[in-house]
Design a protein around this motif. Structure first.
Motif, short mmCIF file in Angstrom:
data_model
loop_
_atom_site.label_atom_id
_atom_site.label_comp_id
_atom_site.label_asym_id
_atom_site.label_seq_id
_atom_site.Cartn_x
_atom_site.Cartn_y
_atom_site.Cartn_z
N PRO A 225 0.80 -1.22 0.00
CA PRO A 225 0.00 0.00 0.00
C PRO A 225 0.84 1.28 0.00
O PRO A 225 0.34 2.34 -0.35
CB PRO A 225 -0.83 -0.12 1.27
CG PRO A 225 -0.14 -1.11 2.13
CD PRO A 225 0.62 -2.01 1.21
N HIS A 226 2.11 1.19 0.36
CA HIS A 226 2.98 2.37 0.42
C HIS A 226 3.67 2.67 -0.90
O HIS A 226 3.95 3.82 -1.22
CB HIS A 226 4.01 2.22 1.53
CG HIS A 226 3.40 1.90 2.86
ND1 HIS A 226 2.61 2.78 3.55
CD2 HIS A 226 3.44 0.76 3.60
CE1 HIS A 226 2.20 2.20 4.67
NE2 HIS A 226 2.68 0.99 4.72
N THR A 227 3.99 1.60 -1.66
CA THR A 227 4.77 1.79 -2.90
C THR A 227 4.02 1.33 -4.15
O THR A 227 4.51 1.55 -5.25
CB THR A 227 6.09 1.00 -2.82
OG1 THR A 227 5.78 -0.40 -2.77
CG2 THR A 227 6.93 1.41 -1.61
N ASN A 228 2.91 0.65 -3.96
CA ASN A 228 2.13 0.08 -5.06
C ASN A 228 2.94 -0.96 -5.86
O ASN A 228 2.67 -1.21 -7.03
CB ASN A 228 1.56 1.16 -5.99
CG ASN A 228 0.33 0.65 -6.73
OD1 ASN A 228 -0.44 -0.14 -6.19
ND2 ASN A 228 0.16 1.11 -7.95
N THR A 229 3.95 -1.54 -5.22
CA THR A 229 4.77 -2.59 -5.82
C THR A 229 4.13 -3.94 -5.54
O THR A 229 3.69 -4.18 -4.41
CB THR A 229 6.20 -2.56 -5.20
OG1 THR A 229 6.75 -1.26 -5.40
CG2 THR A 229 7.10 -3.61 -5.82
N PRO A 230 4.07 -4.83 -6.54
CA PRO A 230 3.52 -6.16 -6.28
C PRO A 230 4.37 -6.89 -5.22
O PRO A 230 5.60 -6.84 -5.26
CB PRO A 230 3.62 -6.88 -7.61
CG PRO A 230 3.86 -5.83 -8.63
CD PRO A 230 4.49 -4.68 -7.93
N TYR A 231 3.69 -7.55 -4.31
CA TYR A 231 4.41 -8.33 -3.30
C TYR A 231 5.03 -9.57 -3.93
O TYR A 231 4.47 -10.18 -4.84
CB TYR A 231 3.47 -8.76 -2.18
CG TYR A 231 3.23 -7.71 -1.14
CD1 TYR A 231 4.29 -7.17 -0.41
CD2 TYR A 231 1.95 -7.26 -0.88
CE1 TYR A 231 4.06 -6.20 0.56
CE2 TYR A 231 1.72 -6.29 0.09
CZ TYR A 231 2.78 -5.77 0.81
OH TYR A 231 2.56 -4.81 1.77
N SER A 232 6.22 -9.91 -3.45
CA SER A 232 6.93 -11.14 -3.78
C SER A 232 7.89 -11.39 -2.63
O SER A 232 8.08 -10.51 -1.77
CB SER A 232 7.73 -10.97 -5.09
OG SER A 232 8.78 -10.04 -4.90
N LEU A 233 8.50 -12.55 -2.62
CA LEU A 233 9.51 -12.80 -1.58
C LEU A 233 10.66 -11.80 -1.69
O LEU A 233 11.17 -11.32 -0.68
CB LEU A 233 10.04 -14.23 -1.68
CG LEU A 233 9.18 -15.27 -0.98
CD1 LEU A 233 9.56 -16.67 -1.44
CD2 LEU A 233 9.32 -15.15 0.52
N ILE B 146 12.07 -9.42 1.20
CA ILE B 146 13.48 -9.37 1.59
C ILE B 146 13.99 -7.93 1.53
O ILE B 146 14.74 -7.49 2.41
CB ILE B 146 14.35 -10.31 0.72
CG1 ILE B 146 13.95 -11.77 0.94
CG2 ILE B 146 15.84 -10.10 0.98
CD1 ILE B 146 14.11 -12.29 2.36
N HIS B 147 13.59 -7.19 0.52
CA HIS B 147 13.97 -5.77 0.45
C HIS B 147 13.46 -5.05 1.70
O HIS B 147 14.20 -4.27 2.31
CB HIS B 147 13.40 -5.12 -0.81
CG HIS B 147 13.53 -3.64 -0.81
ND1 HIS B 147 14.72 -3.00 -1.06
CD2 HIS B 147 12.63 -2.66 -0.55
CE1 HIS B 147 14.55 -1.70 -0.95
NE2 HIS B 147 13.29 -1.46 -0.65
N GLU B 148 12.22 -5.29 2.09
CA GLU B 148 11.66 -4.68 3.30
C GLU B 148 12.44 -5.12 4.54
O GLU B 148 12.71 -4.32 5.43
CB GLU B 148 10.18 -5.06 3.45
CG GLU B 148 9.30 -4.53 2.35
CD GLU B 148 8.85 -3.11 2.61
OE1 GLU B 148 8.38 -2.83 3.71
OE2 GLU B 148 8.99 -2.28 1.69
N PHE B 149 12.78 -6.39 4.60
CA PHE B 149 13.52 -6.91 5.74
C PHE B 149 14.93 -6.33 5.80
O PHE B 149 15.48 -6.15 6.89
CB PHE B 149 13.57 -8.45 5.69
CG PHE B 149 12.35 -9.14 6.24
CD1 PHE B 149 11.11 -8.53 6.30
CD2 PHE B 149 12.44 -10.45 6.69
CE1 PHE B 149 9.99 -9.17 6.80
CE2 PHE B 149 11.33 -11.12 7.20
CZ PHE B 149 10.10 -10.48 7.25
N ARG B 150 15.54 -6.03 4.65
CA ARG B 150 16.86 -5.38 4.64
C ARG B 150 16.78 -4.03 5.34
O ARG B 150 17.64 -3.67 6.13
CB ARG B 150 17.35 -5.16 3.20
CG ARG B 150 18.11 -6.31 2.62
CD ARG B 150 18.75 -5.95 1.28
NE ARG B 150 19.68 -4.85 1.42
CZ ARG B 150 19.48 -3.60 0.96
NH1 ARG B 150 18.38 -3.28 0.33
NH2 ARG B 150 20.37 -2.68 1.14
#
Length: 159
Positions: A129-137, A141-145
């Motif tokens: 909802p913040h970036t409108n990027t499709p979710y994927s693993l 991982i980018h978010e977890f970084r």
């Protein structure tokens, strides 16, 4: 900026080089909260390891089966990690467990790039909802970084 594929995973993997430096951290600092009402470095490492373990054992198998990613309630999930960190587990063991789990996770995702990049919903949402990027693993991982970096700064602020 979101890094792509292998670069994201390599950067996620290199975090273990920094956590290895915590092996020399004074035991009192290791187990003391970073601020009033906050987690300790031990709690934080356990928390990171717990999420990596969850990705390996719950999320990756679900994505392989064509299911979406489901993440548990963060507060209760994190509480379990903190309890483990406070259970008497040694600093060396916890850091070893974190390193082993992180390396295993990255190796799994590098070995299965189609699984890592496959667009799948996260808790029912197809797009962040913040970036409108499709979710994927890979997106997770980018978010977890970013999450790793946040916790690294927290720990560095007290050591």
């Amino acid at each position: 900026m979101i890094l792509l594929g292998e670069e994201t995973l390599i950067q996620y993997k290199t975090f273990v080089k920094w956590t290895d430096t915590l092996r020399d951290l004074d035991d009192h600092l290791w187990s003391s909260p970073i601020a009033e009402g906050k987690a300790s470095p031990a709690d934080i490492i356990s928390h990171l390891q717990n999420w990596d373990h969850y990705l390996i054992h719950k999320v990756i198998p679900a994505v392989r089966k064509g299911e979406g990613m489901v993440f548990p309630d963060f507060d209760s999930f994190n509480k379990q990690a903190y309890e483990y960190a406070r259970s008497g587990v040694s600093k060396t063991r916890l850091l070893d467990e974190f390193k082993q789990t992180r390396l295993q996770l990255v190796d799994l995702l590098l070995a299965e790039p189609d699984v890592a990049a496959k667009p799948v919903p996260a808790n029912g949402l197809a797009y962040c909802p913040h970036t409108n990027t499709p979710y994927s693993l890979l997106y997770i991982i980018h978010e977890f970084r970013e999450h790793d970096i946040h916790h690294k700064h927290q720990i560095l602020s007290v050591i």
